[in-house]
Design an enzyme around this catalytic site. Sequence first.
Site, PDB file in Angstrom:
ATOM      1  N   SER A  44       0.868  -1.179   0.000  1.00 44.24           N
ATOM      2  CA  SER A  44       0.000   0.000   0.000  1.00 44.24           C
ATOM      3  C   SER A  44       0.901   1.225   0.000  1.00 44.24           C
ATOM      4  O   SER A  44       1.331   1.707   1.040  1.00 44.24           O
ATOM      5  CB  SER A  44      -0.922  -0.012   1.230  1.00 44.24           C
ATOM      6  OG  SER A  44      -0.178  -0.059   2.420  1.00 44.24           O
ATOM      7  N   HIS A 157      -3.146  -5.900   3.128  1.00 46.19           N
ATOM      8  CA  HIS A 157      -2.165  -6.860   3.646  1.00 46.19           C
ATOM      9  C   HIS A 157      -2.763  -8.232   3.953  1.00 46.19           C
ATOM     10  O   HIS A 157      -2.083  -9.101   4.489  1.00 46.19           O
ATOM     11  CB  HIS A 157      -1.488  -6.305   4.907  1.00 46.19           C
ATOM     12  CG  HIS A 157      -0.523  -5.211   4.608  1.00 46.19           C
ATOM     13  ND1 HIS A 157       0.182  -4.547   5.597  1.00 46.19           N
ATOM     14  CD2 HIS A 157      -0.134  -4.651   3.436  1.00 46.19           C
ATOM     15  CE1 HIS A 157       0.954  -3.622   5.032  1.00 46.19           C
ATOM     16  NE2 HIS A 157       0.767  -3.677   3.737  1.00 46.19           N
ATOM     17  N   GLN A 165      -5.929  -1.890   8.091  1.00 44.10           N
ATOM     18  CA  GLN A 165      -4.801  -2.686   7.598  1.00 44.10           C
ATOM     19  C   GLN A 165      -3.988  -3.327   8.717  1.00 44.10           C
ATOM     20  O   GLN A 165      -3.519  -4.453   8.577  1.00 44.10           O
ATOM     21  CB  GLN A 165      -3.887  -1.809   6.739  1.00 44.10           C
ATOM     22  CG  GLN A 165      -2.744  -2.556   6.092  1.00 44.10           C
ATOM     23  CD  GLN A 165      -2.090  -1.731   5.004  1.00 44.10           C
ATOM     24  OE1 GLN A 165      -2.561  -1.666   3.881  1.00 44.10           O
ATOM     25  NE2 GLN A 165      -0.991  -1.076   5.335  1.00 44.10           N
ATOM     26  N   GLU A 166      -3.807  -2.603   9.818  1.00 44.50           N
ATOM     27  CA  GLU A 166      -2.984  -3.139  10.904  1.00 44.50           C
ATOM     28  C   GLU A 166      -3.601  -2.840  12.267  1.00 44.50           C
ATOM     29  O   GLU A 166      -3.982  -1.697  12.547  1.00 44.50           O
ATOM     30  CB  GLU A 166      -1.576  -2.539  10.884  1.00 44.50           C
ATOM     31  CG  GLU A 166      -0.739  -2.885   9.679  1.00 44.50           C
ATOM     32  CD  GLU A 166       0.637  -2.247   9.764  1.00 44.50           C
ATOM     33  OE1 GLU A 166       1.246  -2.284  10.854  1.00 44.50           O
ATOM     34  OE2 GLU A 166       1.093  -1.698   8.760  1.00 44.50           O
ATOM     35  N   GLU A 207       2.703  -9.200   6.886  1.00 47.04           N
ATOM     36  CA  GLU A 207       3.579  -8.749   7.960  1.00 47.04           C
ATOM     37  C   GLU A 207       3.511  -9.655   9.182  1.00 47.04           C
ATOM     38  O   GLU A 207       4.022  -9.316  10.242  1.00 47.04           O
ATOM     39  CB  GLU A 207       3.235  -7.300   8.323  1.00 47.04           C
ATOM     40  CG  GLU A 207       3.495  -6.371   7.141  1.00 47.04           C
ATOM     41  CD  GLU A 207       3.145  -4.922   7.427  1.00 47.04           C
ATOM     42  OE1 GLU A 207       2.597  -4.637   8.508  1.00 47.04           O
ATOM     43  OE2 GLU A 207       3.420  -4.087   6.558  1.00 47.04           O
ATOM     44  N   ASP A 244      -3.512   1.160  12.051  1.00 47.55           N
ATOM     45  CA  ASP A 244      -3.147   1.751  10.762  1.00 47.55           C
ATOM     46  C   ASP A 244      -4.299   1.473   9.806  1.00 47.55           C
ATOM     47  O   ASP A 244      -4.476   0.352   9.340  1.00 47.55           O
ATOM     48  CB  ASP A 244      -1.849   1.141  10.229  1.00 47.55           C
ATOM     49  CG  ASP A 244      -1.519   1.640   8.810  1.00 47.55           C
ATOM     50  OD1 ASP A 244      -2.155   2.613   8.348  1.00 47.55           O
ATOM     51  OD2 ASP A 244      -0.618   1.057   8.178  1.00 47.55           O
ATOM     52  N   GLU A 290      -2.634   5.597  12.636  1.00 46.05           N
ATOM     53  CA  GLU A 290      -1.906   5.937  11.409  1.00 46.05           C
ATOM     54  C   GLU A 290      -2.844   5.975  10.210  1.00 46.05           C
ATOM     55  O   GLU A 290      -3.731   5.129  10.078  1.00 46.05           O
ATOM     56  CB  GLU A 290      -0.807   4.895  11.181  1.00 46.05           C
ATOM     57  CG  GLU A 290       0.012   5.077   9.924  1.00 46.05           C
ATOM     58  CD  GLU A 290       0.925   3.892   9.671  1.00 46.05           C
ATOM     59  OE1 GLU A 290       1.295   3.679   8.493  1.00 46.05           O
ATOM     60  OE2 GLU A 290       1.263   3.168  10.638  1.00 46.05           O
ATOM     61  N   ASP A 317       1.251   8.721   6.981  1.00 50.07           N
ATOM     62  CA  ASP A 317       2.148   7.853   6.218  1.00 50.07           C
ATOM     63  C   ASP A 317       2.079   8.230   4.746  1.00 50.07           C
ATOM     64  O   ASP A 317       2.929   8.948   4.230  1.00 50.07           O
ATOM     65  CB  ASP A 317       1.785   6.393   6.442  1.00 50.07           C
ATOM     66  CG  ASP A 317       2.617   5.429   5.597  1.00 50.07           C
ATOM     67  OD1 ASP A 317       3.668   5.844   5.061  1.00 50.07           O
ATOM     68  OD2 ASP A 317       2.229   4.255   5.473  1.00 50.07           O
ATOM     69  N   LYS A 342       9.806   5.805   6.574  1.00 52.41           N
ATOM     70  CA  LYS A 342      10.202   4.617   5.824  1.00 52.41           C
ATOM     71  C   LYS A 342      11.352   4.987   4.895  1.00 52.41           C
ATOM     72  O   LYS A 342      11.208   5.887   4.053  1.00 52.41           O
ATOM     73  CB  LYS A 342       9.033   4.077   4.997  1.00 52.41           C
ATOM     74  CG  LYS A 342       7.851   3.585   5.807  1.00 52.41           C
ATOM     75  CD  LYS A 342       6.675   3.238   4.893  1.00 52.41           C
ATOM     76  CE  LYS A 342       5.510   2.640   5.657  1.00 52.41           C
ATOM     77  NZ  LYS A 342       4.318   2.458   4.779  1.00 52.41           N
ATOM     78  N   HIS A 370       8.973  -0.606   8.899  1.00 57.21           N
ATOM     79  CA  HIS A 370       9.382  -1.535   7.848  1.00 57.21           C
ATOM     80  C   HIS A 370       8.453  -1.376   6.645  1.00 57.21           C
ATOM     81  O   HIS A 370       7.620  -0.466   6.600  1.00 57.21           O
ATOM     82  CB  HIS A 370       9.295  -2.971   8.382  1.00 57.21           C
ATOM     83  CG  HIS A 370       7.882  -3.365   8.750  1.00 57.21           C
ATOM     84  ND1 HIS A 370       7.476  -4.664   8.947  1.00 57.21           N
ATOM     85  CD2 HIS A 370       6.760  -2.621   8.961  1.00 57.21           C
ATOM     86  CE1 HIS A 370       6.200  -4.717   9.245  1.00 57.21           C
ATOM     87  NE2 HIS A 370       5.738  -3.487   9.262  1.00 57.21           N
ATOM     88  N   ARG A 371       8.519  -2.307   5.683  1.00 62.99           N
ATOM     89  CA  ARG A 371       7.548  -2.404   4.598  1.00 62.99           C
ATOM     90  C   ARG A 371       6.968  -3.810   4.584  1.00 62.99           C
ATOM     91  O   ARG A 371       7.531  -4.734   5.171  1.00 62.99           O
ATOM     92  CB  ARG A 371       8.185  -2.094   3.238  1.00 62.99           C
ATOM     93  CG  ARG A 371       8.789  -0.709   3.080  1.00 62.99           C
ATOM     94  CD  ARG A 371       7.878   0.429   3.475  1.00 62.99           C
ATOM     95  NE  ARG A 371       6.621   0.532   2.742  1.00 62.99           N
ATOM     96  CZ  ARG A 371       6.387   1.416   1.768  1.00 62.99           C
ATOM     97  NH1 ARG A 371       7.339   2.251   1.375  1.00 62.99           N
ATOM     98  NH2 ARG A 371       5.200   1.481   1.194  1.00 62.99           N
ATOM     99  N   SER A 372       5.866  -3.970   3.877  1.00 59.10           N
ATOM    100  CA  SER A 372       5.228  -5.288   3.843  1.00 59.10           C
ATOM    101  C   SER A 372       6.066  -6.306   3.083  1.00 59.10           C
ATOM    102  O   SER A 372       6.024  -7.505   3.374  1.00 59.10           O
ATOM    103  CB  SER A 372       3.836  -5.191   3.231  1.00 59.10           C
ATOM    104  OG  SER A 372       3.884  -4.572   1.964  1.00 59.10           O
ATOM    105  N   LYS A 393       7.509   0.007  14.150  1.00 63.77           N
ATOM    106  CA  LYS A 393       6.708  -1.155  13.746  1.00 63.77           C
ATOM    107  C   LYS A 393       7.498  -1.944  12.712  1.00 63.77           C
ATOM    108  O   LYS A 393       8.027  -1.387  11.755  1.00 63.77           O
ATOM    109  CB  LYS A 393       5.335  -0.753  13.217  1.00 63.77           C
ATOM    110  CG  LYS A 393       5.280   0.009  11.919  1.00 63.77           C
ATOM    111  CD  LYS A 393       3.814   0.113  11.477  1.00 63.77           C
ATOM    112  CE  LYS A 393       3.678   0.790  10.132  1.00 63.77           C
ATOM    113  NZ  LYS A 393       2.271   0.788   9.663  1.00 63.77           N
TER     114      LYS A 393
END
Length: 425
Positions: A44, A157, A165-166, A207, A244, A290, A317, A342, A370-372, A393
Amino acid sequence: MAESIIEQIRALEVLDSRGNPTVRVFVTLEDGTKASASVPSGASTGEHEAVELRDGDASRYGGKGVRKACANVNDIIAPELVGLDASEQAMIDRLMIELDATDNKSRLGANAILGVSMAVAKAAAQSRCDDLYRYVGGSEARRIPVPCMNILNGGEHADNSVDIQEFMAVPLGAPAFSEGLRYVAETFHTLKKILEKRGLATSVGDEGGFAPDLGSNEEAIELILEAIEKSGYEPGVDIAIALDSAATSFATDTIGLYDLKWSGAGRMRSDDLIEMAERWVEKYPIVLWEDPLGEEDWEGFVKFTKALGEKIEVVGDDLFVTNTKFIRRGIETGAANASLIKLNQIGTVTETVDAVRLCIENGWRAFLSHRSGETCDTFLADFAVAMGSGHLKTGSASRSERLAKYNRLLEIEDALDGNALYYWK
């Protein structure tokens, strides 16, 4: 001194945690030091992120190959940097930006440029026999970030019925990083048992968080709270919740209008999402949110921050993409009170440091991420300590590319031998 002079740079196409190609860069110095760095990749992604250069050749990896980016490292970047001092990070990063000569690194590729930038920093640190976190952050770098562990996934994700998403567990009440990591790892495993007992899927998303089909987004929070309590912890005291939304992923073409398509909740406007968030923050121990709105919804972000910015950390983000131009706009307009950070959104170590410093200098928080699509490279863990940002994260308590970062932070905490700092704010 010529010890840290760059002797060779070369790039190789490798695979990330999703099995997609990414760039790995190797740097050799004249003193024999060798270092490598691997570049992460997002799913994303914000519209204004630095460009991740892909080959577009459908006959290889569905067009996702990175041979062009690797060739740009080997044929364009390397000849310009060989012979330079690896310790001159800012100069090296600036030269690569000038070589690219675009606003978004689309000519050489942010993945090519970042791979070199990270590998050069690693090589310079190793040449000095220094840990990367101390090399980048100085001798006072000793704050270990609170791990915001992603334990339940939705949105882009995961393939499930959850829009957010998270959903993250935040061990803000732990006395040290190692204990905080234990708190949330135990909660993760307890959550698995709860899901199994209810006949829900325990497969994990990109993730590492679980990705069950649920009746609503709120049910995900309720499950996490149950897992926290059954693990022996007090919600809001020992472990809090961070979210997020990645709302750009369910934003419509009309700014301020959203379609919560995965859960079937239907269409909502910015004001509706803000009202929902206010109810949730009142009801649940949420400390961070987020991307509650989409990347073009600046007006909505300002309203959201006015409503909740005194109570929680409001993180941009996709809105800011680790770019000081957009972060400055956010600071001036009051669109948030924190920025996600990021490395591959902006494309060099130096520019990422600048983004963190801009946040801190203006009373904002910087949330390292991080990234996915990740690798087992632990650069991010050292970088988070170097920046002293306070929270990070980097995924769940599963998948080796996520655990590599947590384990590196355990090593750093141990090396600091009682001098490590750990606190939420």
